[in-house]
Motif scaffolding. Structure first.
Motif, PDB file in Angstrom:
ATOM      1  N   THR A 219      44.571  39.373  35.111  1.00 16.58           N
ATOM      2  CA  THR A 219      44.106  39.154  36.482  1.00 16.58           C
ATOM      3  C   THR A 219      42.909  40.048  36.796  1.00 16.58           C
ATOM      4  O   THR A 219      42.885  41.222  36.426  1.00 16.58           O
ATOM      5  CB  THR A 219      45.231  39.456  37.490  1.00 16.58           C
ATOM      6  OG1 THR A 219      46.370  38.646  37.184  1.00 16.58           O
ATOM      7  CG2 THR A 219      44.778  39.175  38.911  1.00 16.58           C
ATOM      8  N   SER A 220      41.924  39.468  37.483  1.00 16.42           N
ATOM      9  CA  SER A 220      40.790  40.252  37.975  1.00 16.42           C
ATOM     10  C   SER A 220      40.395  39.741  39.350  1.00 16.42           C
ATOM     11  O   SER A 220      40.504  38.543  39.641  1.00 16.42           O
ATOM     12  CB  SER A 220      39.600  40.167  37.020  1.00 16.42           C
ATOM     13  OG  SER A 220      39.065  38.858  37.004  1.00 16.42           O
ATOM     14  N   ALA A 263      28.231  37.270  50.611  1.00 17.77           N
ATOM     15  CA  ALA A 263      29.504  37.877  50.239  1.00 17.77           C
ATOM     16  C   ALA A 263      30.247  36.902  49.339  1.00 17.77           C
ATOM     17  O   ALA A 263      30.241  35.683  49.586  1.00 17.77           O
ATOM     18  CB  ALA A 263      30.340  38.209  51.474  1.00 17.77           C
ATOM     19  N   MET A 264      30.879  37.427  48.288  1.00 19.38           N
ATOM     20  CA  MET A 264      31.587  36.568  47.347  1.00 19.38           C
ATOM     21  C   MET A 264      32.881  37.234  46.895  1.00 19.38           C
ATOM     22  O   MET A 264      32.893  38.427  46.566  1.00 19.38           O
ATOM     23  CB  MET A 264      30.699  36.264  46.135  1.00 19.38           C
ATOM     24  CG  MET A 264      31.220  35.142  45.242  1.00 19.38           C
ATOM     25  SD  MET A 264      32.220  35.744  43.876  1.00 19.38           S
ATOM     26  CE  MET A 264      30.956  36.474  42.835  1.00 19.38           C
ATOM     27  N   LEU A 265      33.957  36.476  46.897  1.00 17.73           N
ATOM     28  CA  LEU A 265      35.246  36.936  46.408  1.00 17.73           C
ATOM     29  C   LEU A 265      35.689  35.989  45.299  1.00 17.73           C
ATOM     30  O   LEU A 265      35.847  34.782  45.527  1.00 17.73           O
ATOM     31  CB  LEU A 265      36.281  36.952  47.538  1.00 17.73           C
ATOM     32  CG  LEU A 265      37.704  37.372  47.131  1.00 17.73           C
ATOM     33  CD1 LEU A 265      37.721  38.830  46.670  1.00 17.73           C
ATOM     34  CD2 LEU A 265      38.681  37.154  48.286  1.00 17.73           C
ATOM     35  N   LYS A 266      35.882  36.537  44.114  1.00 24.02           N
ATOM     36  CA  LYS A 266      36.247  35.734  42.949  1.00 24.02           C
ATOM     37  C   LYS A 266      37.534  36.287  42.345  1.00 24.02           C
ATOM     38  O   LYS A 266      37.588  37.446  41.920  1.00 24.02           O
ATOM     39  CB  LYS A 266      35.117  35.763  41.919  1.00 24.02           C
ATOM     40  CG  LYS A 266      35.316  34.846  40.726  1.00 24.02           C
ATOM     41  CD  LYS A 266      34.091  34.909  39.827  1.00 24.02           C
ATOM     42  CE  LYS A 266      34.206  33.968  38.645  1.00 24.02           C
ATOM     43  NZ  LYS A 266      32.990  34.033  37.782  1.00 24.02           N
ATOM     44  N   ILE A 267      38.578  35.459  42.332  1.00 25.79           N
ATOM     45  CA  ILE A 267      39.887  35.840  41.807  1.00 25.79           C
ATOM     46  C   ILE A 267      40.169  34.991  40.574  1.00 25.79           C
ATOM     47  O   ILE A 267      40.110  33.748  40.634  1.00 25.79           O
ATOM     48  CB  ILE A 267      40.990  35.637  42.859  1.00 25.79           C
ATOM     49  CG1 ILE A 267      40.658  36.423  44.139  1.00 25.79           C
ATOM     50  CG2 ILE A 267      42.346  36.046  42.307  1.00 25.79           C
ATOM     51  CD1 ILE A 267      41.587  36.112  45.298  1.00 25.79           C
ATOM     52  N   THR A 268      40.468  35.634  39.468  1.00 24.28           N
ATOM     53  CA  THR A 268      40.732  34.936  38.211  1.00 24.28           C
ATOM     54  C   THR A 268      42.061  35.404  37.641  1.00 24.28           C
ATOM     55  O   THR A 268      42.353  36.612  37.620  1.00 24.28           O
ATOM     56  CB  THR A 268      39.618  35.198  37.186  1.00 24.28           C
ATOM     57  OG1 THR A 268      38.370  34.795  37.733  1.00 24.28           O
ATOM     58  CG2 THR A 268      39.865  34.430  35.901  1.00 24.28           C
ATOM     59  N   HIS A 269      42.858  34.435  37.175  1.00 26.98           N
ATOM     60  CA  HIS A 269      44.122  34.764  36.508  1.00 26.98           C
ATOM     61  C   HIS A 269      44.305  33.855  35.306  1.00 26.98           C
ATOM     62  O   HIS A 269      44.190  32.622  35.414  1.00 26.98           O
ATOM     63  CB  HIS A 269      45.312  34.603  37.461  1.00 26.98           C
ATOM     64  CG  HIS A 269      46.624  34.968  36.829  1.00 26.98           C
ATOM     65  ND1 HIS A 269      47.036  36.274  36.677  1.00 26.98           N
ATOM     66  CD2 HIS A 269      47.604  34.192  36.280  1.00 26.98           C
ATOM     67  CE1 HIS A 269      48.215  36.294  36.083  1.00 26.98           C
ATOM     68  NE2 HIS A 269      48.586  35.034  35.832  1.00 26.98           N
ATOM     69  N   ASP A 270      44.568  34.464  34.162  1.00 27.57           N
ATOM     70  CA  ASP A 270      44.814  33.712  32.935  1.00 27.57           C
ATOM     71  C   ASP A 270      46.310  33.519  32.754  1.00 27.57           C
ATOM     72  O   ASP A 270      47.079  34.490  32.641  1.00 27.57           O
ATOM     73  CB  ASP A 270      44.252  34.444  31.718  1.00 27.57           C
ATOM     74  CG  ASP A 270      42.738  34.468  31.701  1.00 27.57           C
ATOM     75  OD1 ASP A 270      42.130  33.632  32.396  1.00 27.57           O
ATOM     76  OD2 ASP A 270      42.161  35.328  31.007  1.00 27.57           O
TER      77      ASP A 270
END
Length: 710
Positions: A219-220, A263-270
């Protein structure tokens, strides 16, 4: 920054990963025309914004009116014709980590980037509407778990300055990191102005702050905030008569001030078998433009004395623009290394554009007098998917589809501000409104065949789309005539290409041939009385592009590219030809040179390789010489005349002492003062001499700089 010795194949196909396809892919596996500029190459070539980047992309060109907010990029002949009709009339957009900027941010600053990805041809499947000519994806440097940074300072003649700081600071080791980049830059004007300040000066402040939270390996969470303030004195419409040199400006004022925030919010989950990404971006862009028509130019074409145009109240054009863009994208994708690569998702967006225009030019009557407002709100949603499937060990098929629904609400008002008592038939006020809905699909299909691990060919077909809408300007509002919407544009592009890595990876070659069919391309019609209207026409573009990167030795590297682009307008509606004298089938599209090319030769070696030794000798020497050529191109769709070819030469030499580099640089070393705009205004009163309003780009720039890394 000072660079360590680089591996021989550091920039080559096998190592370059593209993120602009919404999933990490190696460049050699992408069935399309993609170019990459690394951070080291950006530094060597002096790339700091969209304008300097476009100069190094064969087949692309920046159309500039001497400011930032009226600059835009065309690729392969696809782009706004003359000027964008509306905030949606874009064919090449810039993205930051996949998040879209406004069309009017095409020339904005490039700051602290990992690489620039230039994707040519329709990119509407993954990037969405209004990328039928291509997309430029900026990949920022991410926060890391290591302390570090740099300080840079530059100075030179004509008030040139640049100070830049980058700092990477881990907050919670292994979990939370931050990165901050900040730049102050500027330069004096370069166009003499006998009635006001010198034209062409600018002062720009830009920065980016990023936080990266990684609670686990899977997760990031990345949050980024960027801002830019740019204050420019644009070189709008300086007079030129016939083929004589442009004259000094006679303009009391000329400003182009912009304020942008993103503004940018980026959520990544593998997950075990796929990756999920949520990307939310918000962009705010405000501009204020003021321009006084050039006294000498307006005097010549009207026959009135120059003094008739000196009073601000009788000769001014003011624009205030306020834009916001909210985008929410959710997507799932394959994991790196999966046999079948895919991405699927949904996106929602809302654009709100407002403009207030206060104009009065006495010589042109009611169509250039009064106060008007324009607002267009665009809301849309789309579903998209893209997949690459190996059909055999060597043959891969890929395809994508995007389904979009878009709604536009428009309203406009007009207030005569008392001029209705001056001009016959003019209304004191007027308002109009309308709404439209567009449902459309875009997509692509491609085959890629790998003859060997180092040689592949591909063929593709893709469909691009620009929705219809409502033009910025309605010069007939003063007479109560509402503007009509213009039609959508459909683009069909066919391309074949090849990539090869030869000589053990020291030579990379790529090439492409393309044909683009543009149906109902949008165009702003322009007449000498400064009236405008909107229309659609058909056009086509075809061409060939070649690129090479060659590591000549451990010290020398050559990067070069060339593009041939042939455009043609194939059909013009009769009313459009009437409203725009000279516009006809068979004309070439403007702002598209038939030939363009770049050449960059770099040297990087220990100083001892040149026999420079001793206690004060530098550790390494870096040198770069670059050349770019932009061939003749028409400046309007009526093909009233051509702009001369442009030959730009740049150079940079740097010396490293430990963590410090000192360098000297020069841009446009041949001091070419070339034109970017040459707008016809008819003929000088009482003569047959053509009169033009021209924009001239900056000549030679020299400077010295120093960077310290830590």
């Amino acid at each position: 920054m000072p660079a360590a010795a680089q591996d021989d194949d550091a920039f080559f196909l096998g190592d370059i990963v593209i993120t602009g396809t919404k999933r990490d892919e190696k460049l050699k596996d992408i069935p399309g025309s993609v170019s990459v500029v690394t951070s080291e190459q950006m530094e060597d070539r002096g790339i700091t914004d969209g304008a300097s980047a476009a100069a190094g992309i064969p087949g692309a060109s920046l159309y500039s009116y001497g400011d930032r907010t009226n600059s835009f990029i065309t690729m392969r002949g696809v782009g706004p014709i003359l000027m964008p009709l509306s905030p949606d009339d874009s064919s090449v957009l810039t993205f930051v980590d996949g998040a879209p900027l406004m069309l009017e941010q095409s020339a904005s600053s490039y700051l602290d980037l990992e690489q620039i990805e230039v994707l040519k041809g329709p990119q509407s499947t993954l990037f969405g509407r209004n990328t039928s000519g291509g997309a430029i994806n900026l990949v920022p440097a991410l926060p890391s778990d290591t302390y570090g940074g740099s300080l840079t300072a530059e100075m030179g003649p004509d008030g040139l300055y640049r100070t830049e700081a980058v700092a990477n600071v881990p907050i919670v080791p292994g979990i939370l990191s931050s990165r901050l980049a900040l730049r102050f830059s500027g330069i004096d004007g370069y166009v003499a102005n006998t009635a006001g300040p010198e034209l062409g000066g600018e002062d720009v402040v830009t920065g980016r702050a990023s936080l990266l939270y990684t609670p686990s390996d899977e997760t990031s969470v990345l949050f980024t905030y960027s801002a830019e303030n740019a204050d420019v004195t644009p070189a709008y419409y300086v007079p030129q008569f016939g083929n004589d040199d442009p004259l000094d400006a006679t303009q009391s004022f000329s400003t182009d001030d912009s304020r942008s925030r993103q503004a940018m919010l980026k959520i990544t989950h593998d997950f075990e078998r796929l990756s999920f990404t949520s990307q939310t971006s918000y962009n705010s862009y405000k501009t204020s433009n003021s321009y006084q028509g050039d006294h000498r130019l307006f005097s010549a074409i009207t026959g009135l004395a120059e003094s008739a145009f000196e009073d601000r109240d009788d000769n001014f054009m003011d624009w205030d623009k306020d834009q916001t863009r909210l985008t929410q994208e959710l997507r799932f994708s394959s994991l790196p290394g999966d046999r079948i690569g895919w991405v699927a998702g949904a996106v929602f967006y809302r654009d709100d554009y407002e403009m207030a225009n206060d104009t009065h030019i006495a010589a042109y009557g009611a169509t250039q007098a009064g106060y008007s407002t324009y607002r267009q709100v665009t809301t849309g949603a789309a579903l998209f998917g893209d997949v690459s499937v190996p059909l055999s060990d060597r043959l891969t098929a890929s395809g994508g589809l995007r389904l979009t629904r878009e709604e536009k609400d428009f309203d406009g008002t007009f207030d005569a501000r008392g001029y209705d008592s001056v001009y016959s038939g003019m209304l004191s006020s007027f308002s109009e409104s309308d709404e439209s809905t567009y449902e459309f699909w875009t997509g692509k299909a491609a085959l890629n065949y790998e003859w060997s691990p180092d040689f592949s060919t591909y063929a593709s077909v893709s469909r691009g789309y620009k929705s219809g809408g409502y033009g910025f300007y309605n010069t007939y509002m003063a007479y109560g005539i509402p503007r009509s919407s213009y039609k959508p544009t459909e683009t069909l592009s066919y391309e074949i290409g090849t990539r090869a890595s030869l000589l053990g990876g020291r030579l990379d070659l790529s090439g492409a041939a393309f044909f683009i069919d543009m149906n109902d391309e949008q165009v702003m019609l322009y007449n000498y009385d400064l009236t405008t209207s909107n229309a659609n026409l058909d056009a086509e573009s075809r061409g060939v592009e070649l690129n090479a990167g060659w590591r000549l030795s451990d010290q020398w590297r050559l990067d070069t590219g060339a593009a041939y682009t042939r455009t043609k307008i194939t059909e013009v509606p009769a009313d459009a030809a009437t409203n725009n004298p000279g516009l006809a089938a068979g004309n070439r599209l403007p702002n598209t040179p038939e030939w363009s090319m770049t050449f960059n030769l770099g040297y990087d070696a220990p100083a001892s390789a040149l026999g420079w030794t001793g206690p004060r000798a530098p550790d390494r020497i870096h040198a770069q010489i670059g050349y770019s050529y932009l061939g003749t191109r028409y400046f309007d769709a009526a093909n009233a005349g051509k702009l001369d070819p442009v030959n730009l030469v740049s150079a940079r030499v740097g010396f490293d002492w430990g963590n410090t580099q000192v360098y000297i640089f020069g841009r446009n070393l041949l001091d070419e003062k070339y034109l970017t705009v040459r707008q016809p205004y008819g003929t000088a009163a009482g003569t047959s001499t053509p009169a033009y309003g021209v924009t001239q780009d900056r000549g030679r720039v020299l400077g010295v700089g120093m960077t310290v890394t830590f």
